[in-house]
Scaffold this motif. Structure first.
Motif, PDB file in Angstrom:
ATOM      1  N   VAL A   4       0.745  -1.159  -0.041  1.00  0.00           N
ATOM      2  CA  VAL A   4      -0.057   0.065  -0.085  1.00  0.00           C
ATOM      3  C   VAL A   4       0.882   1.197  -0.111  1.00  0.00           C
ATOM      4  N   LEU A   5       0.515   2.141  -0.973  1.00  0.00           N
ATOM      5  CA  LEU A   5       1.268   3.522  -0.938  1.00  0.00           C
ATOM      6  C   LEU A   5       0.403   4.435   0.014  1.00  0.00           C
ATOM      7  N   LEU A   6       1.068   4.970   1.179  1.00  0.00           N
ATOM      8  CA  LEU A   6       0.271   6.118   1.838  1.00  0.00           C
ATOM      9  C   LEU A   6       0.799   7.333   1.449  1.00  0.00           C
ATOM     10  N   PHE A   7      -0.110   8.022   0.873  1.00  0.00           N
ATOM     11  CA  PHE A   7       0.334   9.351   0.143  1.00  0.00           C
ATOM     12  C   PHE A   7       0.194  10.539   0.998  1.00  0.00           C
ATOM     13  N   LEU A   8       1.214  11.200   1.472  1.00  0.00           N
ATOM     14  CA  LEU A   8       0.977  12.277   2.591  1.00  0.00           C
ATOM     15  C   LEU A   8       1.050  13.283   1.971  1.00  0.00           C
ATOM     16  N   CYS A   9       0.017  14.469   2.072  1.00  0.00           N
ATOM     17  CA  CYS A   9      -0.027  15.974   1.515  1.00  0.00           C
ATOM     18  C   CYS A   9       0.658  16.697   2.598  1.00  0.00           C
ATOM     19  N   GLN A  10       1.184  17.744   2.298  1.00  0.00           N
ATOM     20  CA  GLN A  10       1.441  19.019   3.299  1.00  0.00           C
ATOM     21  C   GLN A  10       0.128  19.043   3.928  1.00  0.00           C
ATOM     22  N   ILE A  63       7.906   6.794  -7.349  1.00  0.00           N
ATOM     23  CA  ILE A  63       6.919   5.969  -7.161  1.00  0.00           C
ATOM     24  C   ILE A  63       6.482   5.387  -8.885  1.00  0.00           C
ATOM     25  N   LYS A  64       5.987   3.959  -8.498  1.00  0.00           N
ATOM     26  CA  LYS A  64       5.466   3.366  -9.883  1.00  0.00           C
ATOM     27  C   LYS A  64       4.090   2.596  -9.304  1.00  0.00           C
ATOM     28  N   ALA A  65       3.099   3.187  -9.993  1.00  0.00           N
ATOM     29  CA  ALA A  65       1.781   2.420  -9.561  1.00  0.00           C
ATOM     30  C   ALA A  65       1.645   0.908  -9.373  1.00  0.00           C
ATOM     31  N   ASP A  66       2.451   0.416 -10.594  1.00  0.00           N
ATOM     32  CA  ASP A  66       2.311  -0.902 -10.721  1.00  0.00           C
ATOM     33  C   ASP A  66       2.981  -1.739  -9.523  1.00  0.00           C
ATOM     34  N   ASP A  67       3.674  -1.014  -8.664  1.00  0.00           N
ATOM     35  CA  ASP A  67       4.318  -1.636  -7.381  1.00  0.00           C
ATOM     36  C   ASP A  67       3.426  -1.828  -6.428  1.00  0.00           C
ATOM     37  N   TYR A  68       2.241  -1.136  -6.421  1.00  0.00           N
ATOM     38  CA  TYR A  68       1.271  -1.073  -5.286  1.00  0.00           C
ATOM     39  C   TYR A  68      -0.018  -1.786  -5.730  1.00  0.00           C
ATOM     40  N   ASP A  69      -0.603  -2.434  -4.710  1.00  0.00           N
ATOM     41  CA  ASP A  69      -2.090  -2.910  -4.752  1.00  0.00           C
ATOM     42  C   ASP A  69      -3.235  -1.717  -4.231  1.00  0.00           C
ATOM     43  N   ALA A  70      -2.710  -0.699  -3.632  1.00  0.00           N
ATOM     44  CA  ALA A  70      -3.621   0.205  -3.216  1.00  0.00           C
ATOM     45  C   ALA A  70      -3.044   1.611  -2.757  1.00  0.00           C
ATOM     46  N   LEU A  71      -3.799   2.522  -2.812  1.00  0.00           N
ATOM     47  CA  LEU A  71      -3.262   4.073  -2.402  1.00  0.00           C
ATOM     48  C   LEU A  71      -4.214   4.540  -1.399  1.00  0.00           C
ATOM     49  N   ALA A  72      -3.528   4.995  -0.329  1.00  0.00           N
ATOM     50  CA  ALA A  72      -4.220   5.316   1.163  1.00  0.00           C
ATOM     51  C   ALA A  72      -4.091   6.961   0.945  1.00  0.00           C
ATOM     52  N   ILE A  73      -5.214   7.941   1.193  1.00  0.00           N
ATOM     53  CA  ILE A  73      -5.167   9.260   1.246  1.00  0.00           C
ATOM     54  C   ILE A  73      -5.713   9.677   2.546  1.00  0.00           C
ATOM     55  N   PRO A  74      -4.750  10.033   3.599  1.00  0.00           N
ATOM     56  CA  PRO A  74      -5.430  10.961   4.759  1.00  0.00           C
ATOM     57  C   PRO A  74      -5.821  12.228   4.345  1.00  0.00           C
ATOM     58  N   GLY A  75      -6.864  12.738   4.919  1.00  0.00           N
ATOM     59  CA  GLY A  75      -7.171  14.113   4.766  1.00  0.00           C
ATOM     60  C   GLY A  75      -6.389  15.169   5.465  1.00  0.00           C
ATOM     61  N   LEU A  92      -2.737  14.070  -8.890  1.00  0.00           N
ATOM     62  CA  LEU A  92      -3.955  13.814  -9.474  1.00  0.00           C
ATOM     63  C   LEU A  92      -3.782  12.792 -10.544  1.00  0.00           C
ATOM     64  N   ASP A  93      -2.593  12.904 -11.237  1.00  0.00           N
ATOM     65  CA  ASP A  93      -2.198  11.912 -12.252  1.00  0.00           C
ATOM     66  C   ASP A  93      -2.125  10.242 -11.897  1.00  0.00           C
ATOM     67  N   LEU A  94      -1.333  10.464 -10.507  1.00  0.00           N
ATOM     68  CA  LEU A  94      -1.036   9.134  -9.729  1.00  0.00           C
ATOM     69  C   LEU A  94      -2.425   8.700  -9.288  1.00  0.00           C
ATOM     70  N   ILE A  95      -3.477   9.130  -8.963  1.00  0.00           N
ATOM     71  CA  ILE A  95      -4.719   8.711  -8.482  1.00  0.00           C
ATOM     72  C   ILE A  95      -5.313   8.139 -10.151  1.00  0.00           C
ATOM     73  N   ARG A  96      -5.190   8.755 -10.948  1.00  0.00           N
ATOM     74  CA  ARG A  96      -5.945   8.332 -12.378  1.00  0.00           C
ATOM     75  C   ARG A  96      -5.242   6.867 -12.599  1.00  0.00           C
ATOM     76  N   GLY A 102      -7.613  -0.402 -11.736  1.00  0.00           N
ATOM     77  CA  GLY A 102      -8.446  -1.097 -10.933  1.00  0.00           C
ATOM     78  C   GLY A 102      -8.101  -1.265  -9.779  1.00  0.00           C
ATOM     79  N   LYS A 103      -6.988  -0.347  -9.219  1.00  0.00           N
ATOM     80  CA  LYS A 103      -6.180  -0.779  -7.744  1.00  0.00           C
ATOM     81  C   LYS A 103      -7.149   0.095  -6.666  1.00  0.00           C
ATOM     82  N   LEU A 104      -7.121  -0.501  -5.422  1.00  0.00           N
ATOM     83  CA  LEU A 104      -8.132   0.255  -4.557  1.00  0.00           C
ATOM     84  C   LEU A 104      -7.492   1.371  -3.899  1.00  0.00           C
ATOM     85  N   ILE A 105      -8.357   2.400  -3.670  1.00  0.00           N
ATOM     86  CA  ILE A 105      -8.150   3.938  -3.372  1.00  0.00           C
ATOM     87  C   ILE A 105      -8.893   4.093  -2.131  1.00  0.00           C
ATOM     88  N   ALA A 106      -8.040   4.256  -1.005  1.00  0.00           N
ATOM     89  CA  ALA A 106      -8.796   4.457   0.002  1.00  0.00           C
ATOM     90  C   ALA A 106      -8.686   5.926   0.842  1.00  0.00           C
TER      91      ALA A 106
END
Length: 195
Positions: A4-10, A63-75, A92-96, A102-106
């Motif tokens: 899982v890739l946990l994407f952290l925004c400022q 980051i390579k999206a193919d390396d992950y099964d899911a993307l997690a995004i805290p608010g 935004l392009d990474l999310i796309r 068809g990977k999970l996005i939480a």
């Protein structure tokens, strides 16, 4: 092993990130279906909503999206700079990319906003933070999203929620989708959410 890739925004909210690090972290200590979690962001150091400083493990360019099964995004909070990164076209392009495969996005709380902004939620159902006059839900609706008044909404591969209190439920839902209901329940038992 699932990843899982946990994407952290400022300006991300610490609690909303911690639900993923903890729930998925427990899988590597207990049970037989470990899930690896990697943190990444657009900056080498990030200041969280409540001023904690965090250094993501991975640079964005690696980051390579193919390396992950899911993307997690805290608010996070606008006043802490959350949307500077959340609405960055690179993210935004990474999310796309994740959605196209068809990977999970939480997402937790306003973590749904960049998912909506990316366009992948157009004509789909989701939810986001509902208080403060409901303006985040209005914005999500303007992005072509069918906003539901529910704590958590799952639309195929995308999980969205209404606020920090839903974070653990989102993390457990993600774990269940990545592994199994039985494994998710086992982690809940080990973490003492259930007997």
């Amino acid at each position: 092993m699932k990843r899982v890739l946990l994407f952290l925004c400022q300006g991300f909210e610490e609690l909303e990130a911690a639900v993923f690090t903890d729930v998925l972290g427990w899988t590597r200590m207990e049970g037989d279906q470990p899930v690896e979690l990697i943190t990444a962001g657009l900056r080498p150091k990030l200041k969280c909503t409540w001023n904690m400083i965090v250094e993501p493990e991975m640079k964005f360019d690696d980051i390579k999206a193919d390396d992950y099964d899911a993307l997690a995004i805290p608010g996070g909070f606008d006043g802490a700079g959350f949307y500077e990164d959340a609405y960055d076209e690179r993210f935004l392009d990474l999310i796309r990319q994740f959605d196209k495969k068809g990977k999970l996005i939480a997402s937790v709380c306003v973590g749904a906003m960049p998912v909506g902004k990316s366009g992948v939620l157009k004509n789909r159902t989701a939810t986001t933070y509902d208080l403060s006059g409901g303006h985040r839900r209005s914005q999500l609706t303007e992005m072509g999203v069918k906003v539901l008044d529910q704590r958590i909404v799952v639309d195929n591969n995308i999980i969205t929620s209404t606020g920090p209190a839903t974070g653990l439920d989102v993390a457990f839902t993600l774990l269940e989708r990545l592994t199994s209901h039985e494994h998710m329940m086992e982690m809940k038992r080990h973490m003492r959410f259930i007997d």
